[in-house]
Scaffold this motif. Structure first.
Motif, PDB file in Angstrom:
ATOM      1  N   LYS A  38       9.348  14.584  19.262  1.00 38.04           N
ATOM      2  CA  LYS A  38       8.213  14.916  20.148  1.00 38.04           C
ATOM      3  C   LYS A  38       8.295  16.342  20.675  1.00 38.04           C
ATOM      4  CE  LYS A  38       5.895  11.114  20.021  1.00 38.04           C
ATOM      5  NZ  LYS A  38       5.320  11.226  18.692  1.00 38.04           N
ATOM      6  N   ARG A  39       9.518  16.778  20.996  1.00 37.23           N
ATOM      7  CA  ARG A  39       9.677  18.132  21.546  1.00 37.23           C
ATOM      8  C   ARG A  39      10.459  18.986  20.545  1.00 37.23           C
ATOM      9  NH1 ARG A  39       8.903  19.445  26.771  1.00 37.23           N
ATOM     10  NH2 ARG A  39      10.656  20.883  26.703  1.00 37.23           N
ATOM     11  N   ILE A  40       9.826  20.043  20.087  1.00 33.02           N
ATOM     12  CA  ILE A  40      10.416  20.851  19.005  1.00 33.02           C
ATOM     13  C   ILE A  40      10.503  22.320  19.424  1.00 33.02           C
ATOM     14  CG2 ILE A  40      10.115  21.583  16.586  1.00 33.02           C
ATOM     15  CD1 ILE A  40       8.449  19.002  16.169  1.00 33.02           C
ATOM     16  N   LEU A  41      11.621  22.931  19.061  1.00 36.72           N
ATOM     17  CA  LEU A  41      11.797  24.365  19.279  1.00 36.72           C
ATOM     18  C   LEU A  41      11.974  25.010  17.910  1.00 36.72           C
ATOM     19  CD1 LEU A  41      12.580  26.872  21.108  1.00 36.72           C
ATOM     20  CD2 LEU A  41      14.942  26.044  20.981  1.00 36.72           C
ATOM     21  N   GLU A  42      11.265  26.117  17.675  1.00 34.00           N
ATOM     22  CA  GLU A  42      11.467  26.819  16.399  1.00 34.00           C
ATOM     23  C   GLU A  42      11.836  28.284  16.641  1.00 34.00           C
ATOM     24  OE1 GLU A  42       8.211  26.987  13.486  1.00 34.00           O
ATOM     25  OE2 GLU A  42       9.451  28.376  12.334  1.00 34.00           O
ATOM     26  N   LEU A  43      12.863  28.739  15.962  1.00 31.94           N
ATOM     27  CA  LEU A  43      13.338  30.114  16.137  1.00 31.94           C
ATOM     28  C   LEU A  43      12.927  30.989  14.946  1.00 31.94           C
ATOM     29  CD1 LEU A  43      16.985  29.379  17.391  1.00 31.94           C
ATOM     30  CD2 LEU A  43      14.848  29.430  18.666  1.00 31.94           C
ATOM     31  N   GLY A  44      12.286  32.109  15.228  1.00 36.12           N
ATOM     32  CA  GLY A  44      11.834  33.017  14.156  1.00 36.12           C
ATOM     33  C   GLY A  44      10.675  32.414  13.391  1.00 36.12           C
ATOM     34  N   CYS A  45       9.627  32.011  14.123  1.00 31.30           N
ATOM     35  CA  CYS A  45       8.520  31.235  13.524  1.00 31.30           C
ATOM     36  C   CYS A  45       7.651  32.046  12.571  1.00 31.30           C
ATOM     37  CB  CYS A  45       7.649  30.646  14.622  1.00 31.30           C
ATOM     38  SG  CYS A  45       6.936  31.931  15.691  1.00 31.30           S
ATOM     39  N   GLY A  46       7.672  33.388  12.690  1.00 29.17           N
ATOM     40  CA  GLY A  46       6.861  34.227  11.803  1.00 29.17           C
ATOM     41  C   GLY A  46       5.399  33.841  11.845  1.00 29.17           C
ATOM     42  N   SER A  47       4.799  33.785  10.660  1.00 30.69           N
ATOM     43  CA  SER A  47       3.354  33.504  10.587  1.00 30.69           C
ATOM     44  C   SER A  47       3.053  32.005  10.544  1.00 30.69           C
ATOM     45  CB  SER A  47       2.774  34.201   9.361  1.00 30.69           C
ATOM     46  OG  SER A  47       3.494  33.781   8.209  1.00 30.69           O
ATOM     47  N   GLY A  48       4.073  31.170  10.791  1.00 29.90           N
ATOM     48  CA  GLY A  48       3.818  29.730  10.918  1.00 29.90           C
ATOM     49  C   GLY A  48       4.026  28.910   9.664  1.00 29.90           C
ATOM     50  N   ASP A  55       3.218  17.561   9.915  1.00 24.86           N
ATOM     51  CA  ASP A  55       2.041  16.700   9.748  1.00 24.86           C
ATOM     52  C   ASP A  55       2.091  15.468  10.648  1.00 24.86           C
ATOM     53  OD1 ASP A  55       4.083  15.375   8.587  1.00 24.86           O
ATOM     54  OD2 ASP A  55       3.177  15.185   6.581  1.00 24.86           O
ATOM     55  N   PHE A  56       2.810  15.561  11.780  1.00 22.48           N
ATOM     56  CA  PHE A  56       2.858  14.429  12.708  1.00 22.48           C
ATOM     57  C   PHE A  56       2.555  14.949  14.116  1.00 22.48           C
ATOM     58  CE2 PHE A  56       7.109  16.174  11.973  1.00 22.48           C
ATOM     59  CZ  PHE A  56       7.512  16.486  13.260  1.00 22.48           C
ATOM     60  N   ASP A  57       2.277  14.023  15.043  1.00 18.67           N
ATOM     61  CA  ASP A  57       1.944  14.432  16.411  1.00 18.67           C
ATOM     62  C   ASP A  57       3.202  14.792  17.188  1.00 18.67           C
ATOM     63  OD1 ASP A  57      -0.706  14.051  16.063  1.00 18.67           O
ATOM     64  OD2 ASP A  57      -0.667  11.943  16.710  1.00 18.67           O
ATOM     65  N   PHE A  58       3.111  15.824  17.985  1.00 18.90           N
ATOM     66  CA  PHE A  58       4.227  16.210  18.857  1.00 18.90           C
ATOM     67  C   PHE A  58       3.647  16.467  20.245  1.00 18.90           C
ATOM     68  CE2 PHE A  58       2.571  19.721  16.363  1.00 18.90           C
ATOM     69  CZ  PHE A  58       2.148  20.595  17.348  1.00 18.90           C
ATOM     70  N   SER A  59       4.526  16.402  21.255  1.00 19.08           N
ATOM     71  CA  SER A  59       4.001  16.624  22.609  1.00 19.08           C
ATOM     72  C   SER A  59       4.160  18.081  23.041  1.00 19.08           C
ATOM     73  CB  SER A  59       4.696  15.692  23.610  1.00 19.08           C
ATOM     74  OG  SER A  59       6.091  15.930  23.592  1.00 19.08           O
ATOM     75  N   TYR A  60       5.199  18.761  22.497  1.00 21.58           N
ATOM     76  CA  TYR A  60       5.399  20.165  22.868  1.00 21.58           C
ATOM     77  C   TYR A  60       6.151  20.871  21.747  1.00 21.58           C
ATOM     78  CZ  TYR A  60       7.050  24.283  25.447  1.00 21.58           C
ATOM     79  OH  TYR A  60       7.325  25.568  25.848  1.00 21.58           O
ATOM     80  N   TYR A  61       5.657  22.028  21.348  1.00 25.37           N
ATOM     81  CA  TYR A  61       6.298  22.809  20.281  1.00 25.37           C
ATOM     82  C   TYR A  61       6.409  24.237  20.799  1.00 25.37           C
ATOM     83  CZ  TYR A  61       7.100  24.088  15.260  1.00 25.37           C
ATOM     84  OH  TYR A  61       7.630  24.519  14.049  1.00 25.37           O
ATOM     85  N   LYS A  62       7.650  24.725  20.937  1.00 20.85           N
ATOM     86  CA  LYS A  62       7.812  26.123  21.340  1.00 20.85           C
ATOM     87  C   LYS A  62       8.251  26.923  20.124  1.00 20.85           C
ATOM     88  CE  LYS A  62       9.585  27.534  25.362  1.00 20.85           C
ATOM     89  NZ  LYS A  62      10.588  27.807  26.423  1.00 20.85           N
ATOM     90  N   ALA A  63       7.442  27.914  19.763  1.00 19.60           N
ATOM     91  CA  ALA A  63       7.745  28.737  18.599  1.00 19.60           C
ATOM     92  C   ALA A  63       8.045  30.143  19.080  1.00 19.60           C
ATOM     93  CB  ALA A  63       6.549  28.758  17.651  1.00 19.60           C
ATOM     94  N   ILE A  64       9.224  30.675  18.717  1.00 17.51           N
ATOM     95  CA  ILE A  64       9.538  32.013  19.190  1.00 17.51           C
ATOM     96  C   ILE A  64       9.757  32.997  18.038  1.00 17.51           C
ATOM     97  CG2 ILE A  64      10.709  30.922  21.222  1.00 17.51           C
ATOM     98  CD1 ILE A  64      13.040  32.925  19.974  1.00 17.51           C
ATOM     99  N   ASP A  65       9.352  34.233  18.287  1.00 21.85           N
ATOM    100  CA  ASP A  65       9.553  35.306  17.310  1.00 21.85           C
ATOM    101  C   ASP A  65       9.448  36.634  18.059  1.00 21.85           C
ATOM    102  OD1 ASP A  65       9.174  35.365  13.935  1.00 21.85           O
ATOM    103  OD2 ASP A  65       8.974  37.270  15.004  1.00 21.85           O
ATOM    104  N   PHE A  66      10.272  37.620  17.674  1.00 22.19           N
ATOM    105  CA  PHE A  66      10.215  38.885  18.414  1.00 22.19           C
ATOM    106  C   PHE A  66       9.191  39.870  17.877  1.00 22.19           C
ATOM    107  CE2 PHE A  66      14.159  41.299  16.426  1.00 22.19           C
ATOM    108  CZ  PHE A  66      13.572  41.229  15.169  1.00 22.19           C
ATOM    109  N   SER A  67       8.485  39.502  16.820  1.00 18.19           N
ATOM    110  CA  SER A  67       7.442  40.389  16.300  1.00 18.19           C
ATOM    111  C   SER A  67       6.087  39.962  16.870  1.00 18.19           C
ATOM    112  CB  SER A  67       7.425  40.341  14.768  1.00 18.19           C
ATOM    113  OG  SER A  67       6.195  40.807  14.280  1.00 18.19           O
ATOM    114  N   LYS A  68       5.482  40.880  17.641  1.00 20.99           N
ATOM    115  CA  LYS A  68       4.182  40.578  18.261  1.00 20.99           C
ATOM    116  C   LYS A  68       3.133  40.314  17.176  1.00 20.99           C
ATOM    117  CE  LYS A  68       1.950  43.601  20.783  1.00 20.99           C
ATOM    118  NZ  LYS A  68       1.871  44.899  20.962  1.00 20.99           N
ATOM    119  N   GLU A  69       3.218  41.101  16.090  1.00 16.11           N
ATOM    120  CA  GLU A  69       2.237  40.963  15.006  1.00 16.11           C
ATOM    121  C   GLU A  69       2.341  39.590  14.356  1.00 16.11           C
ATOM    122  OE1 GLU A  69       4.034  43.542  15.679  1.00 16.11           O
ATOM    123  OE2 GLU A  69       2.644  45.221  15.819  1.00 16.11           O
ATOM    124  N   MET A  70       3.579  39.089  14.176  1.00 17.02           N
ATOM    125  CA  MET A  70       3.767  37.754  13.594  1.00 17.02           C
ATOM    126  C   MET A  70       3.212  36.703  14.560  1.00 17.02           C
ATOM    127  SD  MET A  70       5.144  37.558  10.599  1.00 17.02           S
ATOM    128  CE  MET A  70       6.172  38.398   9.416  1.00 17.02           C
TER     129      MET A  70
END
Ligand SMILES: C[S@@+](CC[C@H](N)C(=O)[O-])C[C@H]1O[C@@H](n2cnc3c(N)ncnc32)[C@H](O)[C@@H]1O
Length: 231
Positions: A38-48, A55-70
């Motif tokens: 349900k709660r997912i953290l992703e590091l270096g998410c880029g363009s997704g 393909d499943f429901d989640f309650s919270y997904y935090k995606a982090i990346d240091f490139s503003k453009e990404m």
């Protein structure tokens, strides 16, 4: 801006058409997810690339990346928070240290970390399950051998050392050869893929020699898939 950040930001727009290997491994990573965290953290998410395969429901997904453009081209979702932050910074560690996650994901990103052990240590306090895939220093190995330079990314040994300290891990190492019609396309791919990271560090003369002497019609990639459970 650090050289890796600059490289990804400069190539953010072309990234989606120059990242075949990253797309293959991010899809495989998403496919390996067990259950429906349900709660997912992703590091270096880029363009997704990973997020697009959830393909499943989640309650919270935090995606982090240091490139503003990404971060700008990453897909949006009502339960998704995109954070433009460096995973090696203290700000990142402070940001997540009081949180809890069911799963941490990362695809083709953590090989750039300047302190992987610190990241994995922090992760082990916020999450019991991690699924990751990292490129290893054997990526472009013939290029580094011929040019007498060292890969800027972590070796398999360094990667394992950091993860084994905090998680019980299963590792799967895969090698890919990506073929090209000609040398120009092959060398252009390196420039645009975001795997080389550092800006051109070879002198013009050395780069020319490398172009002439590279004996393969393909580029070599090595990735390691890691499934970790908290010990
Ligand atoms: C090769 S791309 C992979 C992107 C995406 N995960 C995928 O599978 O296509 C690596 C990403 O990691 C990000 N990255 C590299 N070093 C980082 C750091 N220190 N902090 C945050 N993001 C970082 C880059 O900006 C880039 O978007």
């Amino acid at each position: 801006m650090n050289p890796v950040q600059e490289q990804f930001s400069n190539h953010a727009k072309e990234y989606n058409s120059n990242n075949i290997i990253q797309q293959i491994v991010s899809k495989a990573l998403a496919r390996e997810i067990e259950g429906t965290p349900k709660r997912i953290l992703e590091l270096g998410c880029g363009s997704g690339q990973v997020f697009k395969n959830i393909d499943f429901d989640f309650s919270y997904y935090k995606a982090i990346d240091f490139s503003k453009e990404m971060c700008q081209i990453h897909p949006k979702h009502k339960n998704l928070e995109i954070l433009c932050i460096d995973f090696d910074s203290q700000e990142f560690h402070n940001n997540i240290k009081n949180e809890k996650y069911d799963l941490v994901l990362s695809s083709s990103a953590l090989q750039w970390s300047k302190n992987l052990e610190k990241i994995v240590s922090t992760l082990s306090n916020v999450c019991d399950t991690i699924n990751m895939v990292l490129f290893t220093s054997n990526t472009f190995k013939t290029i580094f051998k011929l040019s007498g330079t060292k890969s800027p990314i972590l070796s398999l040994k360094e990667i394992k050392k950091s993860f084994d300290k905090f998680y019980t891990c299963e590792y799967e190492v895969l090698n890919y050869n990506l073929e090209f019609e000609n040398k120009k396309e092959l060398f252009d791919y390196i420039k645009n893929s975001g795997v080389s990271g550092e800006k051109n560090t070879l002198s013009f003369k050395k780069a020319k020699q490398l172009y002439k002497n590279y004996p393969l019609g393909y580029l070599e990639f090595e990735v390691v898939f890691i499934k970790g459970k908290n010990i």
